[in-house]
Design a protein around this motif. Structure first.
Motif, PDB file in Angstrom:
ATOM      1  N   GLU A 280       0.591  -1.361   0.151  1.00 43.31           N
ATOM      2  CA  GLU A 280      -0.093   0.079   0.119  1.00 43.31           C
ATOM      3  C   GLU A 280       1.317   1.077  -0.291  1.00 43.31           C
ATOM      4  OE1 GLU A 280      -3.568   2.339   2.395  1.00 43.31           O
ATOM      5  OE2 GLU A 280      -3.032   0.419   2.753  1.00 43.31           O
ATOM      6  N   ALA A 281       1.901   1.284   0.511  1.00 44.36           N
ATOM      7  CA  ALA A 281       3.021   2.459   0.538  1.00 44.36           C
ATOM      8  C   ALA A 281       3.339   2.623  -0.687  1.00 44.36           C
ATOM      9  CB  ALA A 281       3.744   2.006   2.144  1.00 44.36           C
ATOM     10  N   LEU A 282       3.967   1.400  -1.154  1.00 43.68           N
ATOM     11  CA  LEU A 282       4.079   1.723  -2.978  1.00 43.68           C
ATOM     12  C   LEU A 282       3.732   2.198  -3.619  1.00 43.68           C
ATOM     13  CD1 LEU A 282       6.651  -1.673  -2.676  1.00 43.68           C
ATOM     14  CD2 LEU A 282       7.027   0.840  -2.925  1.00 43.68           C
ATOM     15  N   GLY A 283       2.065   2.405  -3.349  1.00 47.89           N
ATOM     16  CA  GLY A 283       0.862   2.884  -4.020  1.00 47.89           C
ATOM     17  C   GLY A 283       0.693   4.151  -3.842  1.00 47.89           C
ATOM     18  N   LEU A 284       1.688   4.808  -3.075  1.00 49.80           N
ATOM     19  CA  LEU A 284       1.318   6.323  -2.247  1.00 49.80           C
ATOM     20  C   LEU A 284       1.924   7.112  -3.196  1.00 49.80           C
ATOM     21  CD1 LEU A 284       1.023   6.199   1.333  1.00 49.80           C
ATOM     22  CD2 LEU A 284      -0.986   6.464  -0.322  1.00 49.80           C
TER      23      LEU A 284
ATOM     24  N   GLY B  81      12.341   3.215  -2.684  1.00 49.49           N
ATOM     25  CA  GLY B  81      13.565   2.786  -3.378  1.00 49.49           C
ATOM     26  C   GLY B  81      13.909   2.118  -1.711  1.00 49.49           C
ATOM     27  N   GLU B  82      13.689   2.291  -0.405  1.00 46.83           N
ATOM     28  CA  GLU B  82      13.626   2.030   0.658  1.00 46.83           C
ATOM     29  C   GLU B  82      12.791   0.890   1.223  1.00 46.83           C
ATOM     30  OE1 GLU B  82      14.889   4.029   4.134  1.00 46.83           O
ATOM     31  OE2 GLU B  82      14.436   6.495   2.980  1.00 46.83           O
ATOM     32  N   LEU B  83      11.605   1.452   0.280  1.00 45.13           N
ATOM     33  CA  LEU B  83       9.982   0.848   0.365  1.00 45.13           C
ATOM     34  C   LEU B  83      10.478  -0.562  -0.007  1.00 45.13           C
ATOM     35  CD1 LEU B  83       7.439   2.987   0.534  1.00 45.13           C
ATOM     36  CD2 LEU B  83       8.121   1.662   2.381  1.00 45.13           C
ATOM     37  N   ARG B  84      11.002  -0.585  -0.946  1.00 43.95           N
ATOM     38  CA  ARG B  84      11.120  -2.217  -2.260  1.00 43.95           C
ATOM     39  C   ARG B  84      12.337  -2.737  -1.708  1.00 43.95           C
ATOM     40  NH1 ARG B  84      10.519   2.225  -6.199  1.00 43.95           N
ATOM     41  NH2 ARG B  84       8.524   2.362  -7.400  1.00 43.95           N
ATOM     42  N   ARG B  85      12.955  -2.009  -1.574  1.00 45.04           N
ATOM     43  CA  ARG B  85      14.278  -3.109  -0.030  1.00 45.04           C
ATOM     44  C   ARG B  85      13.531  -3.995   1.145  1.00 45.04           C
ATOM     45  NH1 ARG B  85      17.500   1.116  -2.267  1.00 45.04           N
ATOM     46  NH2 ARG B  85      17.357   2.640   0.306  1.00 45.04           N
TER      47      ARG B  85
ATOM     48  N   LEU C  99       9.640   2.555   8.656  1.00 49.33           N
ATOM     49  CA  LEU C  99       9.286   3.071   6.714  1.00 49.33           C
ATOM     50  C   LEU C  99       7.954   3.151   6.498  1.00 49.33           C
ATOM     51  CD1 LEU C  99      11.584   0.646   5.209  1.00 49.33           C
ATOM     52  CD2 LEU C  99      11.754   3.429   4.916  1.00 49.33           C
ATOM     53  N   LEU C 100       6.913   2.749   7.401  1.00 50.23           N
ATOM     54  CA  LEU C 100       5.822   2.530   6.724  1.00 50.23           C
ATOM     55  C   LEU C 100       5.743   4.235   7.737  1.00 50.23           C
ATOM     56  CD1 LEU C 100       3.887  -0.394   7.723  1.00 50.23           C
ATOM     57  CD2 LEU C 100       4.970   0.596   5.532  1.00 50.23           C
ATOM     58  N   LEU C 101       5.544   4.580   8.781  1.00 50.35           N
ATOM     59  CA  LEU C 101       5.390   6.367   9.264  1.00 50.35           C
ATOM     60  C   LEU C 101       6.182   7.014   8.172  1.00 50.35           C
ATOM     61  CD1 LEU C 101       4.596   8.341  11.170  1.00 50.35           C
ATOM     62  CD2 LEU C 101       6.967   7.730  12.943  1.00 50.35           C
TER      63      LEU C 101
END
Length: 272
Positions: free
Chosen positions: A119-123, A131-135, A166-168
């Protein structure tokens, strides 16, 4: 939504027909408003059939098992059943049962993190941390696909703490689009709170206790609700479009109506 993302989301949806009833066996529950009886971890629920299906599924709420109707394994059940243990059930191989029951909640937590990361990657507003989220997504995915022994040794708490930070970051970037000062109710005790019609746009409600809170007509657009407890909360007429990290389980635990506005990827609970 891209085809790859849609495929990932489907993997994180519960498929009870491909599971060995793990949530009905591995997890404990106590007699309460949510469950009609006590059950120890590792003991099959009395309602579980030989086909690994619930014998009272259509009547769970009426028979006092509301807790079952709001549980979501995020696809961990079929992952552990069909991938980690190769399609061999705990009934066919009783010696595998303790380890299977041990890793199920581990994979469930990892899959929940994968749901939030997706979901975060969809924002679009959080592109700065994509990049950090994908890793992190790749790391959690590899961990969830490990052997049963590896999963049993996994430090899920450490992984959850890193992903939570990361989500924060992603949440803060997304909520910055809401003008003005946002409410911060992170971890707050809002049990039974009177928040009817409240402007909670962009609010931080992470881990808040909203049990039986009156949120009728409230504006929750872009509010971060990860881990918020919505049990019996009144969401009639509330606007939850764009609410961050809202899950189907949270909606299932709440009360709403036809006027409640929901994100497109979540379904209106049948009991509303």
């Amino acid at each position: 939504m891209s085809e790859n993302r849609e495929a990932r989301r489907l993997d994180l949806l519960s498929d009870c027909g491909s599971c060995f009833g793990l949530c009905c066996v591995a997890l404990p529950f106590a007699r309460s408003a949510d469950f009609a009886v006590n059950k120890d971890a590792g003991k099959p629920c009395g309602n579980l059939g030989q086909d690994f299906r619930c014998g009272i599924h259509p009547q769970l709420r009426e028979k006092g098992f509301t807790g079952c109707t709001v549980f979501d394994c995020f696809g961990a059940g079929q992952k552990v059943s069909q991938v980690t243990f190769g399609g061999t059930s705990w009934r066919e191989a009783p010696q595998s049962a303790p380890l299977m029951f041990e890793v199920f909640p581990v994979v469930r937590q990892l899959h929940e993190l994968l749901w939030y990361l997706d979901e975060a990657l969809g924002l679009a507003a959080a592109r700065k941390v994509h990049g950090e989220l994908r890793r992190a997504q790749d790391e959690v995915d590899r961990l969830a696909g490990g052997s049963a022994e590896e999963l049993a040794r996994a430090d899920v708490g450490e992984v959850r703490a890193r992903v939570s930070e990361l989500l924060l970051k992603a949440s803060e970037l997304a909520r910055a689009a809401v003008p003005g000062k946002k409410r911060n109710h992170r971890g707050a005790d809002l049990i039974g709170a009177r928040l009817r019609g409240a402007d909670l746009r962009g609010a931080n409600l992470r881990g808040a206790y909203l049990i039986a809170a009156d949120l009728a007509g409230a504006d929750l657009r872009l509010a971060d609700v990860v881990g918020a407890d919505f049990r019996d909360a009144d969401l009639r007429g509330a606007d939850l479009t764009g609410a961050l990290f809202l899950t189907q389980a949270q909606l299932n635990a709440a009360r709403g109506d036809a006027a409640t506005r929901l994100p497109d990827h979540l379904a209106r609970p049948a009991h509303w």
